[in-house]
Structure formats: C-alpha cells, structure tokens
Write a protein that holds these residues in place. Structure first.
Motif, short mmCIF file in Angstrom:
data_model
loop_
_atom_site.label_atom_id
_atom_site.label_comp_id
_atom_site.label_asym_id
_atom_site.label_seq_id
_atom_site.Cartn_x
_atom_site.Cartn_y
_atom_site.Cartn_z
N ASP A 287 73.71 36.66 13.55
CA ASP A 287 74.28 36.73 12.20
C ASP A 287 74.27 38.15 11.67
O ASP A 287 75.20 38.58 10.98
N LYS B 104 77.16 39.96 13.25
CA LYS B 104 78.42 39.47 12.68
C LYS B 104 78.65 40.10 11.31
O LYS B 104 79.78 40.46 10.96
N THR B 105 77.60 40.22 10.53
CA THR B 105 77.70 40.87 9.22
C THR B 105 78.04 42.34 9.38
O THR B 105 78.87 42.88 8.64
N ALA C 91 81.71 42.53 10.26
CA ALA C 91 82.54 42.23 9.09
C ALA C 91 82.61 43.45 8.17
O ALA C 91 83.67 43.78 7.63
N ARG D 293 90.59 40.93 13.10
CA ARG D 293 90.05 39.86 12.28
C ARG D 293 91.00 39.62 11.11
O ARG D 293 91.59 40.56 10.57
N ARG E 61 91.84 36.86 7.55
CA ARG E 61 91.54 35.71 6.69
C ARG E 61 92.56 34.65 7.09
O ARG E 61 93.64 34.96 7.59
N GLY F 248 89.71 29.42 6.65
CA GLY F 248 88.51 30.15 6.27
C GLY F 248 88.54 30.68 4.86
O GLY F 248 87.51 31.01 4.29
N GLU G 180 86.62 34.13 2.35
CA GLU G 180 85.25 34.47 2.71
C GLU G 180 85.05 34.72 4.20
O GLU G 180 84.15 35.46 4.59
N THR G 181 85.83 34.11 5.05
CA THR G 181 85.57 34.12 6.48
C THR G 181 86.63 34.88 7.26
O THR G 181 87.81 34.68 7.03
N TRP G 182 86.17 35.72 8.18
CA TRP G 182 87.08 36.41 9.09
C TRP G 182 87.26 35.56 10.34
O TRP G 182 86.31 34.95 10.82
N VAL G 183 88.46 35.54 10.88
CA VAL G 183 88.73 34.79 12.10
C VAL G 183 89.41 35.73 13.10
O VAL G 183 90.27 36.53 12.73
N GLN H 43 89.36 32.89 18.20
CA GLN H 43 88.89 31.70 17.47
C GLN H 43 90.07 30.86 16.99
O GLN H 43 90.03 29.63 17.06
#
Length: 191
Positions: free
Chosen positions: A77, A80-81, A84, A113, A115, A119, A122-125, A129
């Motif tokens: 995590d 990942k942060t 990001a 990455r 949005r 997601g 808030e979430t990158w994809v 993925q």
C-alpha cells in the motif's frame, strides 16, 4: 527553468544541463552522470555526436523506465501511494513519451494510470487492470475525453455504458487526446 542531467567525465564537469542524456519526456529527472568513457578533452559541442552519449541515453532511459515500472507494479500500500503521488505529479510527462517516442511506447504504456467510471475520482486504474475487469464480450477499451472529471462523469455519452456496466476511462488531461491518437491499442484491444 533549465533542465538536464549534469554530465561529468572523471569528476570534471563537461556540461551543466545535458539534454542529450534522456529523452525530453524525462526532463523532470535531476541528477549527475559521471562517465569514464567520455574523453576529458571532449568539447561541449561534440558531446552530442559522441557514440558514448547514445549508449548512455539508452542505458539511462531503460534503467529509469524499469525503476518507475517497479514502483508502479509494487504490491504494498505504501508503494501504491508513492506511485499515485508520482503519477499525479509526473504522469503528463509519461503520456508525452507515449505520444512522441514510439520505440518506448510499449514500456511506457504499463505506467499509465487513469480515473474511470468504476473507480471515480479516488482510484487510479492501469490499462492492465481495466483489461482484466473487461467482460468477455467486450472487445475495445472505452474512454471519454473531457475537460474535467466532473464533466466527463456526468456526460450523457456514458448512459449506455452505465446501463451495461461497462467501465470507461476518463481522459481529462490536455495531452490525453494527442496521446490516445498515438496509442491505438493495448494487449490486442483497440482504444
């Protein structure tokens, strides 16, 4: 502001801002390169045409891309942060690389990455993925271009995709349109 790596030959400064050591899309990288292979008597003008410079550029670019990819693929995590944060700050440069450097496009594509409609803000994809989450009957990768996340999320063009639970990537950076025109497919799936 000027950019480029500081180039040394055996601890003697050859060039303060060497733009030849990295492709332009990696201009956010700062650092020092000290090469034993460059002759001390090389002039700053002939540095550009030196074959050692081409080898250094290739090696540095490959190494940087590999290190960024390692961070992007990290499972923790914390990493990942970190990625990001990196992506929020420097993602536009990677997109520029995809649009301008066809040779490196494949390696850079895994760093992208976005949005998306699943997601939200808030979430990158990643494209990987996205492809893993695609339905078996879905052939292309869908995206919508717009000026902001808010405007694309409320686009009436997405009604069909929401109704059929198909994920759509949100492309809201000014360079996204140009990047997508150069990136036609990913993993055999058309964009």
């Amino acid at each position: 502001p000027d950019y480029g790596l500081r180039l040394y030959s055996r601890k003697v400064l050859i060039q303060e801002h060497s733009k030849e050591l990295l492709p332009e899309y990696l201009r956010f990288i700062e650092g020092v390169v000290d090469s034993e292979d460059l002759p001390l008597n090389v002039s700053r003008e002939t540095v550009q045409s030196n074959p050692v410079m081409r080898q250094l550029k290739r090696a540095l670019t490959n190494r940087l891309t590999k290190e960024i990819k390692n961070l992007a693929d990290a499972e923790s995590d914390e990493d990942k942060t970190k990625y990001a944060t990196f992506w929020s700050e420097f993602g536009g440069f990677i997109k520029e690389g995809i649009a301008t450097d066809f040779e490196s496009q494949k390696a850079l594509t895994d760093l992208l990455r976005f949005r998306s409609s699943k997601g939200g803000e808030e979430t990158w994809v990643s494209l990987k993925q996205y492809v893993e989450r695609m339905g078996t009957d879905q052939l292309p990768i869908y995206y919508v271009l717009g000026e902001s996340l808010r405007s694309v999320a409320r686009s009436p063009h997405l009604d069909y995709f929401h109704a059929h639970q198909i994920e759509v990537l949100y492309l809201v950076d000014p360079i996204d349109g140009y990047m997508v025109s150069m990136l036609r497919e990913y993993d055999g799936k058309a964009l």
